[in-house]
Scaffold this motif. Structure first.
Motif, mmCIF file in Angstrom:
data_model
loop_
_atom_site.group_PDB
_atom_site.id
_atom_site.type_symbol
_atom_site.label_atom_id
_atom_site.label_comp_id
_atom_site.label_asym_id
_atom_site.label_seq_id
_atom_site.Cartn_x
_atom_site.Cartn_y
_atom_site.Cartn_z
ATOM 1 N N ALA A 265 -33.609 -6.869 16.674
ATOM 2 C CA ALA A 265 -34.320 -7.001 17.946
ATOM 3 C C ALA A 265 -34.501 -8.448 18.367
ATOM 4 C CB ALA A 265 -35.674 -6.302 17.870
ATOM 5 N N GLU A 278 -31.444 -0.166 19.105
ATOM 6 C CA GLU A 278 -32.815 0.326 19.257
ATOM 7 C C GLU A 278 -32.830 1.829 19.520
ATOM 8 O OE1 GLU A 278 -36.750 -0.495 22.063
ATOM 9 O OE2 GLU A 278 -34.995 -1.811 22.190
ATOM 10 N N GLU A 281 -32.675 3.431 16.267
ATOM 11 C CA GLU A 281 -33.675 2.928 15.311
ATOM 12 C C GLU A 281 -33.054 2.124 14.174
ATOM 13 O OE1 GLU A 281 -35.816 6.330 14.015
ATOM 14 O OE2 GLU A 281 -36.786 6.689 15.941
ATOM 15 N N ARG A 283 -32.683 -1.441 12.580
ATOM 16 C CA ARG A 283 -33.443 -2.680 12.688
ATOM 17 C C ARG A 283 -32.769 -3.871 12.027
ATOM 18 N NH1 ARG A 283 -38.589 -2.209 14.284
ATOM 19 N NH2 ARG A 283 -38.189 -4.396 14.765
#
Length: 768
Positions: A265, A278, A281, A283
């Motif tokens: 992110a 995103e 999910e 990361r």
């Protein structure tokens, strides 16, 4: 004297059993404390604390259960495993309170059987979930029944050792072996790569693997394997370009080094892919380039996590192992693809070869039978391609062939095929054609004009034409071989018509094809049945009139057709390769006959033997000549080999090597048909030749054609300047001989002196 008992070693006890014994003793002491109501509370508490410290000191998980499988004693290792601090929190609970129902049921069944039978369970493997981390753990557990002083079973004592690291290593080795076995068995690459990713995922928790493969163009990454990632995500990143800021994988392939992104992110490398990650999910992503043993990038191996983190040492080491295995699998597949490509494609042009042509043709014919479109085979041969090789060498010829091949491909549709058979011969497969010749004619006219466009090689323009023959299924042949044969026949008809055009196959051509095949078979049989024989034409010194050599010329006496002209069978022998066994026979017979003349007491002369291109290019050619001389007993100085200048110019350096090997034996060389090729003077000067032969095409009109007179005079003058003898062939008139004598030509042969005659006639001439 030393006590012998002091040297006796006690029997070794497995650590687990020793610890169980300690635990049983501890339980007994605790039970004694429970039963002794007169013992002071303070003393009991101290004793219990001491015993608890002893149990907690053991690194393995120690526990005691009652007959209902309730925990009555545990150490801190057991408590920590279940995410608890105080061991007392577990006391009174069962496995059903701590594990899943399935796992607890399995434990309960085993423990009840132990307590009912009294038979222990030693080193049994158990798989459980570590509560604090959620990781899978492998335990090696031993459980034994616990008895009181009366020998009654009152519970169960157990010890569990964490063997996760060992088990993980075992699984890793097994999976490695399985993957390598899959590679060795040549299973599909996608299955192998998927198994490699799963290998990694079984070793790690909460990590998803992905392998991307570098495209042949070296600029994009294509999906390889990612069984645990969402299919939509894999599809979205399929075809990603590599570059300095293209996520973890695109950047790793570009930099050729690992790229660790701990927080997608907030990392600039993921700006263009942040929303995509995103959505699913993801990361963090750690990508490593897959490198071949030669240092080339083959693709990338990536690990994704739904947590913000970096890989630990174990994960980094595992990545290195997995990428090496992936490299082996990918390189194996690339090597296999290359082998298949080479087996089915021409190495020079990259076009399909004969093997692939037949497969494509058979498939096209099956489609024709099912859906009724036409399929046509076009045999293509370049006109006068030999002049390019002769004048500029094979490298230039290869360059021209690649250009022509590209032009052919541009003139046909993607569903069609262009095939190179070898040399300057091509086949074009036109599929799904409408009936009639109009569409085919339009395609071939377009191709003919494209090929005829000037081609510049080494600054020299070339204009290449082609001859094409067409055969269409099913009218012109029932199978692939018949179609190819008939298209070839039509191509030869186009050549006979002057070239630079095309011909459609007709039934009349089929007759000529069969005649040609019959002649080829007859010639092969004729060599074995000694139907061939030699005649000899004298070569004469112009000044003295003395015969100094004879040229050996092959003739064929067919048992049915009689004597067949060399013009009819020599070209066919060259095309079919039969010139090699025929040429070897001529060489051996000429050497034998010359030695026979010498043994008969005749004046010694040289015998001149023509050498074909196929013979001269044979790596064993030198040994063939040596063998012919040894078997006949002929001195090498009485053998002269005649080579055409076009043959020598194909590879001047190699020709010089071969000629010098034979020259060292004493063999002489002559350049035949001089003036018809494109020899360079520098090449001619370096060749170990002793004689130039003026082609008879220049001798024919010496009395009337001023150009031919000039050419002949120049060749004679050139030979003298290079200290070479010059001989003119095809001399038939006194006028021709007079010009040659006045021009100081050294030697001649031709009908004016003698036609080619048999050996007995040569013997008579030598005696005279």
């Amino acid at each position: 004297m030393q006590d012998t008992h002091s040297r006796r070693r006690l029997p070794e006890v497995p650590p687990e059993q020793s610890q169980i014994a300690v635990l049983q003793a501890t339980v007994e002491r605790l039970q004694a404390g429970f039963d002794d109501s007169t013992k002071a509370k303070k003393e009991w508490s101290a004793e219990r604390t001491l015993l608890r410290a002893m149990v907690d000191h053991v690194p393995d998980a120690l526990f005691v259960k009652d007959l209902q499988s309730r925990f009555i004693i545990i150490n801190r290792t057991v408590a920590r495993f279940h995410g608890l601090i105080d061991p007392d929190e577990v006391i009174g609970k069962t496995d059903f309170d701590l594990h899943t129902f399935e796992t607890a049921s399995k434990f309960f069944e085993i423990e009840q059987r132990i307590m009912q039978t009294g038979s222990p369970m030693i080193d049994m493997e158990e798989v459980v979930i570590d509560r604090p981390t959620g990781d899978t753990k492998w335990l090696s557990t031993s459980k034994v029944a616990m008895r009181n002083d009366q020998g009654e079973i009152v519970g169960l004592v157990g010890i569990s050792r964490d063997v996760t690291v060992r088990k993980r290593d075992e699984i890793l080795r097994e999976e490695q072996a399985h993957v390598l076995e899959m590679i060795a068995m040549n299973l599909p690459l996608e299955k192998v790569l998927e198994r490699i990713v799963l290998l990694m995922e079984t070793q790690l928790q909460g990590v998803f693997g992905s392998i991307l493969l570098l495209d042949p163009d070296g600029t994009h990454l294509k999906h390889g394997a990612a069984p645990s990632l969402p299919a939509a995500y894999n599809q979205a990143i399929d075809g990603t370009a590599i570059g300095p800021g293209v996520g973890s994988c695109g950047t790793a392939a570009y930099r050729r080094e690992s790229v660790i992104v701990t927080d997608i992110a907030n990392d600039p490398l993921w700006v263009d892919f942040r929303e995509l990650a995103e959505r699913y999910e993801l990361r963090s992503c750690w990508s490593t380039p897959i490198i071949s043993h030669l240092g080339a990038v083959l693709g990338t191996f990536a690990m994704y996590s739904r947590d913000i983190r970096a890989p630990d040492v174990w994960e980094t080491n595992l990545t290195g192992l997995v990428t090496r295995i992936a490299a082996i699998a990918i390189e194996r597949k690339l090597a296999e693809d290359q082998i298949i490509f080479v087996a089915h494609h021409d190495s020079l042009t990259g076009l399909a070869n004969r093997t692939l042509l037949k497969d494509r043709l058979v498939q096209a014919m099956l489609q024709t039978e099912r859906y009724n479109p036409c399929v046509s085979v076009v045999f293509v041969d370049l006109d006068d391609f030999k002049s390019v090789n002769d004048s500029l060498g094979h490298a230039a010829g290869d360059q021209l062939l690649k250009i022509v091949a590209g032009r052919m491909v541009d003139c046909v549709r993607p569903i069609d095929a262009v095939v190179r058979l070898g040399g300057d011969e091509f086949v074009i497969l036109l599929v799904d054609q409408p009936e009639g010749t109009d569409a085919i004619s339009a395609t071939l006219d377009k191709m003919r004009m494209a090929i005829a466009e000037p081609i510049s090689i080494e600054g020299r323009p070339f204009h290449i034409a082609c001859s094409m023959g067409v055969a269409t299924y099913p009218n012109d042949g029932p199978d692939a071989e018949a179609l190819l044969t008939n298209a070839d026949a039509a191509m030869y008809k186009a050549k006979e018509a002057g070239g630079d055009g095309f011909q459609f196959f007709t039934a009349e051509m089929n007759v000529k094809v069969h005649e040609r095949l019959a002649l080829q078979d007859a010639m092969r049989d004729g060599i074995g049945r000694s139907e061939f024989y030699l005649v000899y034409q004298p070569q004469v010194d112009i000044q003295s009139g003395r015969i100094f050599a004879v040229e050996a010329l092959v003739r064929w006496k067919h048992p049915v057709r009689g004597v067949i002209s060399p013009n009819e069978f020599i070209t066919l022998a060259e095309e079919t390769g039969l010139i090699v066994p025929l040429g070897d026979w001529v060489l051996n017979e000429a050497c034998r006959q010359n030695k026979a003349w010498q043994d008969a007491g005749l004046p010694p002369v040289s015998v001149c033997v023509n050498v074909s291109a196929r013979q001269f290019q044979d790596k064993k050619w030198t040994s063939h000549v040596t063998s012919a001389l040894e078997e006949s007993g002929l001195d090498a100085r009485y053998l002269e080999l005649e080579l055409t200048e076009s043959l020598v110019m194909r590879d001047v350096d190699q020709a010089i090597v071969t000629m010098k090997e034979l020259q060292a034996l004493g063999v002489h060389f002559a350049i035949d048909d001089f003036g018809t090729g494109y020899s360079s003077l520098s090449a001619l000067k370096s060749l170990p030749v002793s004689r130039l032969k003026i082609d008879q095409s220049f001798v024919l009109n010496l009395a009337t054609d001023e150009d031919d007179r000039t050419i002949a005079a120049v060749v004679i003058s050139l030979g003298q300047r290079l200290n070479l003898k010059v001989i003119a062939e095809g001399v038939e008139t006194n006028e021709q001989l007079g010009f040659l004598r006045d021009s100081h030509c050294d030697e001649f042969q031709g009908y004016l002196f003698s036609r080619p005659v048999e050996a007995a006639a040569i013997a008579a001439l030598l005696q005279a």
